[in-house]
Motif scaffolding. Structure first.
Motif, PDB file in Angstrom:
ATOM      1  N   ILE A 104       0.841  -1.204   0.000  1.00  0.00           N
ATOM      2  CA  ILE A 104       0.000   0.000   0.000  1.00  0.00           C
ATOM      3  C   ILE A 104       0.875   1.253   0.000  1.00  0.00           C
ATOM      4  CG2 ILE A 104      -1.787   1.263   1.261  1.00  0.00           C
ATOM      5  CD1 ILE A 104      -2.705  -1.463   2.399  1.00  0.00           C
ATOM      6  N   ALA A 105       1.981   1.188   0.709  1.00  0.00           N
ATOM      7  CA  ALA A 105       2.916   2.314   0.730  1.00  0.00           C
ATOM      8  C   ALA A 105       3.462   2.592  -0.663  1.00  0.00           C
ATOM      9  CB  ALA A 105       4.062   2.017   1.697  1.00  0.00           C
ATOM     10  N   GLU A 106       3.763   1.529  -1.393  1.00  0.00           N
ATOM     11  CA  GLU A 106       4.258   1.683  -2.761  1.00  0.00           C
ATOM     12  C   GLU A 106       3.210   2.325  -3.658  1.00  0.00           C
ATOM     13  OE1 GLU A 106       5.791  -1.204  -6.412  1.00  0.00           O
ATOM     14  OE2 GLU A 106       5.658  -1.992  -4.364  1.00  0.00           O
ATOM     15  N   ILE A 107       1.949   1.973  -3.450  1.00  0.00           N
ATOM     16  CA  ILE A 107       0.857   2.499  -4.269  1.00  0.00           C
ATOM     17  C   ILE A 107       0.580   3.964  -3.949  1.00  0.00           C
ATOM     18  CG2 ILE A 107      -1.658   2.341  -4.636  1.00  0.00           C
ATOM     19  CD1 ILE A 107      -1.260  -0.750  -4.177  1.00  0.00           C
ATOM     20  N   THR A 108       0.581   4.305  -2.666  1.00  0.00           N
ATOM     21  CA  THR A 108       0.195   5.655  -2.248  1.00  0.00           C
ATOM     22  C   THR A 108       1.354   6.636  -2.159  1.00  0.00           C
ATOM     23  OG1 THR A 108       0.423   5.081   0.103  1.00  0.00           O
ATOM     24  CG2 THR A 108      -1.749   4.742  -0.926  1.00  0.00           C
ATOM     25  N   GLY A 109       2.577   6.121  -2.191  1.00  0.00           N
ATOM     26  CA  GLY A 109       3.727   7.010  -2.051  1.00  0.00           C
ATOM     27  C   GLY A 109       3.950   7.460  -0.622  1.00  0.00           C
ATOM     28  N   ARG A 110       3.477   6.692   0.347  1.00  0.00           N
ATOM     29  CA  ARG A 110       3.656   6.997   1.760  1.00  0.00           C
ATOM     30  C   ARG A 110       4.414   5.864   2.445  1.00  0.00           C
ATOM     31  NH1 ARG A 110      -1.073  10.650   3.602  1.00  0.00           N
ATOM     32  NH2 ARG A 110      -1.976  11.356   1.616  1.00  0.00           N
ATOM     33  N   THR A 111       4.759   6.056   3.684  1.00  0.00           N
ATOM     34  CA  THR A 111       5.456   4.999   4.416  1.00  0.00           C
ATOM     35  C   THR A 111       4.451   3.941   4.876  1.00  0.00           C
ATOM     36  OG1 THR A 111       5.178   6.036   6.587  1.00  0.00           O
ATOM     37  CG2 THR A 111       7.105   6.705   5.266  1.00  0.00           C
ATOM     38  N   PRO A 112       4.924   2.708   5.146  1.00  0.00           N
ATOM     39  CA  PRO A 112       4.008   1.686   5.690  1.00  0.00           C
ATOM     40  C   PRO A 112       3.347   2.138   6.984  1.00  0.00           C
ATOM     41  CG  PRO A 112       6.006   0.649   4.878  1.00  0.00           C
ATOM     42  CD  PRO A 112       6.251   2.126   4.811  1.00  0.00           C
ATOM     43  N   GLY A 113       4.090   2.837   7.843  1.00  0.00           N
ATOM     44  CA  GLY A 113       3.514   3.315   9.094  1.00  0.00           C
ATOM     45  C   GLY A 113       2.395   4.318   8.853  1.00  0.00           C
ATOM     46  N   ALA A 114       2.590   5.205   7.892  1.00  0.00           N
ATOM     47  CA  ALA A 114       1.548   6.187   7.572  1.00  0.00           C
ATOM     48  C   ALA A 114       0.315   5.495   7.015  1.00  0.00           C
ATOM     49  CB  ALA A 114       2.092   7.210   6.576  1.00  0.00           C
ATOM     50  N   CYS A 115       0.521   4.462   6.197  1.00  0.00           N
ATOM     51  CA  CYS A 115      -0.610   3.714   5.634  1.00  0.00           C
ATOM     52  C   CYS A 115      -1.361   2.961   6.728  1.00  0.00           C
ATOM     53  CB  CYS A 115      -0.122   2.750   4.558  1.00  0.00           C
ATOM     54  SG  CYS A 115       0.507   3.577   3.090  1.00  0.00           S
ATOM     55  N   ARG A 116      -0.624   2.438   7.689  1.00  0.00           N
ATOM     56  CA  ARG A 116      -1.258   1.755   8.813  1.00  0.00           C
ATOM     57  C   ARG A 116      -2.155   2.729   9.578  1.00  0.00           C
ATOM     58  NH1 ARG A 116       0.260  -2.864  11.317  1.00  0.00           N
ATOM     59  NH2 ARG A 116       2.283  -2.800  10.240  1.00  0.00           N
ATOM     60  N   GLN A 117      -1.661   3.964   9.768  1.00  0.00           N
ATOM     61  CA  GLN A 117      -2.443   4.962  10.482  1.00  0.00           C
ATOM     62  C   GLN A 117      -3.672   5.378   9.671  1.00  0.00           C
ATOM     63  OE1 GLN A 117      -2.065   5.959  13.614  1.00  0.00           O
ATOM     64  NE2 GLN A 117      -3.962   7.147  13.347  1.00  0.00           N
ATOM     65  N   LEU A 118      -3.521   5.488   8.367  1.00  0.00           N
ATOM     66  CA  LEU A 118      -4.668   5.818   7.503  1.00  0.00           C
ATOM     67  C   LEU A 118      -5.753   4.753   7.615  1.00  0.00           C
ATOM     68  CD1 LEU A 118      -2.834   7.041   4.278  1.00  0.00           C
ATOM     69  CD2 LEU A 118      -4.328   8.439   5.715  1.00  0.00           C
ATOM     70  N   ALA A 119      -5.340   3.490   7.563  1.00  0.00           N
ATOM     71  CA  ALA A 119      -6.308   2.396   7.654  1.00  0.00           C
ATOM     72  C   ALA A 119      -6.981   2.378   9.024  1.00  0.00           C
ATOM     73  CB  ALA A 119      -5.624   1.056   7.381  1.00  0.00           C
ATOM     74  N   PHE A 120      -6.215   2.657  10.064  1.00  0.00           N
ATOM     75  CA  PHE A 120      -6.778   2.690  11.421  1.00  0.00           C
ATOM     76  C   PHE A 120      -7.815   3.801  11.545  1.00  0.00           C
ATOM     77  CE2 PHE A 120      -6.609   4.438  15.763  1.00  0.00           C
ATOM     78  CZ  PHE A 120      -7.055   3.341  16.472  1.00  0.00           C
ATOM     79  N   SER A 121      -7.492   4.979  11.017  1.00  0.00           N
ATOM     80  CA  SER A 121      -8.425   6.106  11.052  1.00  0.00           C
ATOM     81  C   SER A 121      -9.708   5.776  10.291  1.00  0.00           C
ATOM     82  CB  SER A 121      -7.752   7.345  10.455  1.00  0.00           C
ATOM     83  OG  SER A 121      -8.660   8.410  10.334  1.00  0.00           O
ATOM     84  N   ALA A 122      -9.552   5.156   9.121  1.00  0.00           N
ATOM     85  CA  ALA A 122     -10.723   4.788   8.318  1.00  0.00           C
ATOM     86  C   ALA A 122     -11.559   3.735   9.031  1.00  0.00           C
ATOM     87  CB  ALA A 122     -10.258   4.271   6.961  1.00  0.00           C
ATOM     88  N   ARG A 123     -10.899   2.777   9.686  1.00  0.00           N
ATOM     89  CA  ARG A 123     -11.615   1.718  10.388  1.00  0.00           C
ATOM     90  C   ARG A 123     -12.449   2.288  11.530  1.00  0.00           C
ATOM     91  NH1 ARG A 123      -7.373  -0.919  12.038  1.00  0.00           N
ATOM     92  NH2 ARG A 123      -6.939  -1.562   9.890  1.00  0.00           N
ATOM     93  N   ARG A 124     -11.935   3.291  12.203  1.00  0.00           N
ATOM     94  CA  ARG A 124     -12.700   3.941  13.273  1.00  0.00           C
ATOM     95  C   ARG A 124     -13.949   4.613  12.711  1.00  0.00           C
ATOM     96  NH1 ARG A 124      -9.003   7.689  16.968  1.00  0.00           N
ATOM     97  NH2 ARG A 124      -8.468   8.488  14.885  1.00  0.00           N
ATOM     98  N   ARG A 125     -13.829   5.220  11.533  1.00  0.00           N
ATOM     99  CA  ARG A 125     -14.999   5.841  10.898  1.00  0.00           C
ATOM    100  C   ARG A 125     -16.071   4.787  10.609  1.00  0.00           C
ATOM    101  NH1 ARG A 125     -14.299  10.811   7.521  1.00  0.00           N
ATOM    102  NH2 ARG A 125     -12.194  11.653   7.817  1.00  0.00           N
ATOM    103  N   VAL A 126     -15.629   3.668  10.066  1.00  0.00           N
ATOM    104  CA  VAL A 126     -16.575   2.606   9.716  1.00  0.00           C
ATOM    105  C   VAL A 126     -17.244   2.052  10.965  1.00  0.00           C
ATOM    106  CG1 VAL A 126     -16.768   0.281   8.752  1.00  0.00           C
ATOM    107  CG2 VAL A 126     -15.378   2.008   7.588  1.00  0.00           C
ATOM    108  N   ASP A 127     -16.450   1.777  12.003  1.00  0.00           N
ATOM    109  CA  ASP A 127     -17.001   1.213  13.234  1.00  0.00           C
ATOM    110  C   ASP A 127     -17.995   2.168  13.887  1.00  0.00           C
ATOM    111  OD1 ASP A 127     -15.473  -1.026  12.853  1.00  0.00           O
ATOM    112  OD2 ASP A 127     -13.887  -0.439  14.248  1.00  0.00           O
ATOM    113  N   ALA A 128     -17.702   3.471  13.834  1.00  0.00           N
ATOM    114  CA  ALA A 128     -18.584   4.458  14.456  1.00  0.00           C
ATOM    115  C   ALA A 128     -19.889   4.614  13.685  1.00  0.00           C
ATOM    116  CB  ALA A 128     -17.878   5.805  14.549  1.00  0.00           C
ATOM    117  N   ALA A 129     -19.821   4.439  12.370  1.00  0.00           N
ATOM    118  CA  ALA A 129     -20.996   4.684  11.523  1.00  0.00           C
ATOM    119  C   ALA A 129     -21.864   3.457  11.349  1.00  0.00           C
ATOM    120  CB  ALA A 129     -20.555   5.184  10.151  1.00  0.00           C
TER     121      ALA A 129
END
Length: 312
Positions: A157-182
């Motif tokens: 995912i980092a290769e696809i988005t041009g971000r670090t793996p850690g940043a991608c992990r944080q993006l996915a975590f943030s998105a998962r919280r949105r889904v769980d809340a909604a």
């Protein structure tokens, strides 16, 4: 396959067999079948414009196609945001019917359904889920869908988005919280089907009190006409307003037929006039009440629904 380079030969069945997976991936990333098809077509074009030597150097063509499709979708999501700001009224993701009732050509009853063009229906494609995705940034959406739905490692995912793996992990975590809340715990499909059927019967009878009883008091109904078909530009809010508006629809549209259909893997309804689908209704049902109704009327989003249906 069109746009192949000279000498690349006929389409490789193994390569073309990836199409279904790619369509599934692109649709979840974009919320539009037509855009998903464009993204996948572009990925295949890039594959077939490479030389045979370049193709042979790619160890896993399926993974390469998935990465390229994801990059294309990421770029498209950025431009889609700008387009949707100019969209007339609310923008709702393009609804898809049951795979056995749909083909890319829109003729599900003619025996030409191509399994490679079907979208697999599961909880990651419900309209409620896609609506939550629309509130995410493009990077959040890509990181979440690729990791949580398609199980891509964060390094890819980092290769696809041009971000670090850690940043991608944080993006996915943030998105998962949105889904769980909604999305609270899902209502069983059998219960959803019963509520949608009761709604249909009350709607056809123009029984406003019965409709109000089936709707959450704070329910919201959204219509998408895209400036082409008639639809309310603002959401309807509250069970009473929605019930009255829907009863008025039946009163005025005397030639409309309401049918129970599967919409994005969930029980839904379609309205037909002269045998042609003019509106697709998706529902979000929580604690036995209808919390959201999404009505797609834009004919450009109904091409997979407009031919081959039979009443029943």
């Amino acid at each position: 396959m069109e746009n192949r380079s000279e000498g690349s030969g006929p389409p490789d069945p193994a390569i073309m067999s990836e199409r279904r997976k790619l369509i599934n991936l692109a649709y979840r990333l974009l919320g539009s079948l037509s855009d998903a098809e464009d993204a996948v077509q572009e990925a295949y074009t890039r594959w077939y414009t490479m030389s045979e030597e370049q193709q042979a150097s790619i160890e896993t063509p399926g993974a390469w196609l998935s990465k390229v499709t994801s990059r294309i979708c990421l770029d498209m999501l950025g431009s889609a945001r700008a387009r949707r700001e100019r969209y007339v009224g609310a923008w709702i993701p393009e609804p898809v019917p049951e795979p056995t009732e749909w083909s890319r050509q829109g003729r599900p009853s003619d025996g030409t359904v191509d399994p490679a063009d079907r979208v697999t229906l599961d909880e990651s494609i419900s309209m409620a889920f896609l609506i939550v995705l629309e509130a995410m940034t493009p990077a959040e959406r890509v990181a979440f869908i690729l990791h949580d739905v398609f199980h891509f490692p964060f390094a890819d995912i980092a290769e696809i988005t041009g971000r670090t793996p850690g940043a991608c992990r944080q993006l996915a975590f943030s998105a998962r919280r949105r889904v769980d809340a909604a999305q609270p715990s899902a209502t069983p499909t059998v219960e959803q089907a019963r509520i949608v059927r009761d709604f249909k019967q009350a709607w056809e009878a123009m029984d406003i009190q019965a409709l109000v009883g089936l709707l959450d008091p704070d329910a919201v109904a959204v219509g998408d006409g895209g400036g082409i078909a008639r639809a309310a530009l603002e959401p309807l809010t509250g069970s009473g307003q929605i019930a009255r508006a829907y009863a008025e629809f039946v009163r005025l549209a005397t030639d409309a037929t309401i049918l129970e259909r599967t919409v994005n893997g969930q029980p839904g309804l379609v309205a037909q006039q002269d045998g042609r689908t003019v509106t697709v209704f998706a529902f979000d049902i929580v604690a036995g009440k209808i919390r959201h109704i999404w009505a797609v009327r834009n004919p450009e989003k109904l091409r997979s629904w407009t031919e081959g249906w039979t009443e029943g």
